[in-house]
Design an enzyme around this catalytic site. Sequence first.
Site, mmCIF file in Angstrom:
data_model
loop_
_atom_site.group_PDB
_atom_site.id
_atom_site.type_symbol
_atom_site.label_atom_id
_atom_site.label_comp_id
_atom_site.label_asym_id
_atom_site.label_seq_id
_atom_site.Cartn_x
_atom_site.Cartn_y
_atom_site.Cartn_z
ATOM 1 C CG ASN A 209 36.746 -59.314 -41.555
ATOM 2 O OD1 ASN A 209 37.141 -60.429 -41.248
ATOM 3 N ND2 ASN A 209 36.263 -58.460 -40.653
ATOM 4 C CG ASP A 278 37.375 -50.263 -38.681
ATOM 5 O OD1 ASP A 278 37.572 -50.722 -37.541
ATOM 6 O OD2 ASP A 278 38.268 -50.198 -39.548
ATOM 7 C CE LYS A 288 16.528 -61.582 -51.502
ATOM 8 N NZ LYS A 288 15.867 -62.038 -52.697
ATOM 9 C CG PHE A 322 46.282 -59.170 -33.195
ATOM 10 C CD1 PHE A 322 46.149 -59.605 -31.888
ATOM 11 C CD2 PHE A 322 47.026 -59.937 -34.090
ATOM 12 C CE1 PHE A 322 46.742 -60.782 -31.469
ATOM 13 C CE2 PHE A 322 47.621 -61.124 -33.683
ATOM 14 C CZ PHE A 322 47.484 -61.549 -32.378
ATOM 15 C CE LYS A 336 45.550 -49.599 -36.324
ATOM 16 N NZ LYS A 336 45.541 -50.623 -37.343
ATOM 17 C CE LYS A 340 42.550 -49.276 -32.007
ATOM 18 N NZ LYS A 340 41.798 -50.217 -32.814
#
Length: 400
Positions: A209, A278, A288, A322, A336, A340
């Site tokens: 990301n 996730d 490959k 976060f 959250k 959590k």
Amino acid sequence: MLKGKTIVLGVSGGIAAYKAAAICSKLKQSGAEVYVIMTESATKFIAPLTFQTLSRHDVIVDTFDEKDASVVSHIDLADRADLFVVAPATANIIAKMAHGLADDMLSTTLLATTAPVLVAPAMNVHMYEHPAVIANMKLLGDRGVLFVEPGTGQLACGYVGKGRLEEPERIVEAIERYFAEKQLLHGKKVLVTAGGTVERIDPVRYLTNDSSGKMGFAIAEAARIMGADVTLVVGKASAYIPPGIRTVRVQSAEDMLDAVMERFGDTDIVIKAAAVADYRPAETATQKIKKKDEAMTIQLVKNKDILQTLGQHKTTQFIVGFAAETENIDEHALDKLQRKNCDLLVANDVSQEGAGFGYDTNIVRIYDGNGLVEALPIMTKQEVARRLLLQVAERIKKGD
Ligand code: CTP
């Protein structure tokens, strides 16, 4: 407030050099021992005698002017400083600091010191906005140098804009604040995760990301400034990892989970700023993958939620999570936090300009079990980190 502290004050050659006399005087009044180093150009604006009289110490300009044969003065001063302040800092001294040049007493001592450094820039508005100056300040900021930003107003060169040395009172306040906050997390073991994870598809391809790592690095740096013993667990990050912080490099979410769990028992505070994938490919090819059909499907399987796992295993640890959100921030953030089992949760609306991935700034809302604690306006990630850690420190103190 500054009793027992040794401050080395570097004065470089700008018109604001005369204001450094007030800084020197106020630092003395606040109880600090102040040693002044001037650049040759600074002496064109104000006489060393002024600083000598105010600080009650010799002022050093020339690296080779060794008055005391028992010490090497630039090393002696570098070692003695509890804080090194450069005010005013010209574009030139900022460039020298950024690139490690040491061609006079001030730049040489700055290179030799391991003390924290606080810089108060002052220059013409166009110089302050020059990409070279911006890049140099950024380099220093990433390395943990603290800044007192210049004010905006009438500049001595005739322009109106940003570049005026912040008022001496404000600079001294920043110095006092530094010392007041320095002990807040003393002796605490802080584990910070930062950056994005890398989920391998094959030896040359992966899923990741846009996380730059900046927020986590700023937190690690701020925690260190507050006296904590910091460990950074870093995935893929494009930003500069702050030097001098114990760093563990990982790739995948599974690696990150292992690295964090291994250290969790011996940690007081965990801050999970990393952007953890996730999902990961169900299988990682050892060779490959060759192209074959017109379409290709990669099956993904869910990664274990690291934060949630920590929440389940926590005993005395203080956990900060976060959340990157694009809608219904309050609702998602509180969900959250509870799910959590976090003590604090920092949510950012990543759809907003200036917040989230890649930016040097962030716009965050901080929550605890009772709801919203603080909604911060846009500010640098360094300042967000500081404000977050003040919240953590306050809660830890109450729990001690
Ligand atoms: N996190 C984690 N492990 C994961 C996924 C997320 O530890 N496998 C942590 C992140 O480090 C962050 C927090 O969970 O501190 C929230 O991350 P975010 O991506 O906003 O939330 P998700 O739980 O993934 O929820 P969703 O994707 O549904 O918004």
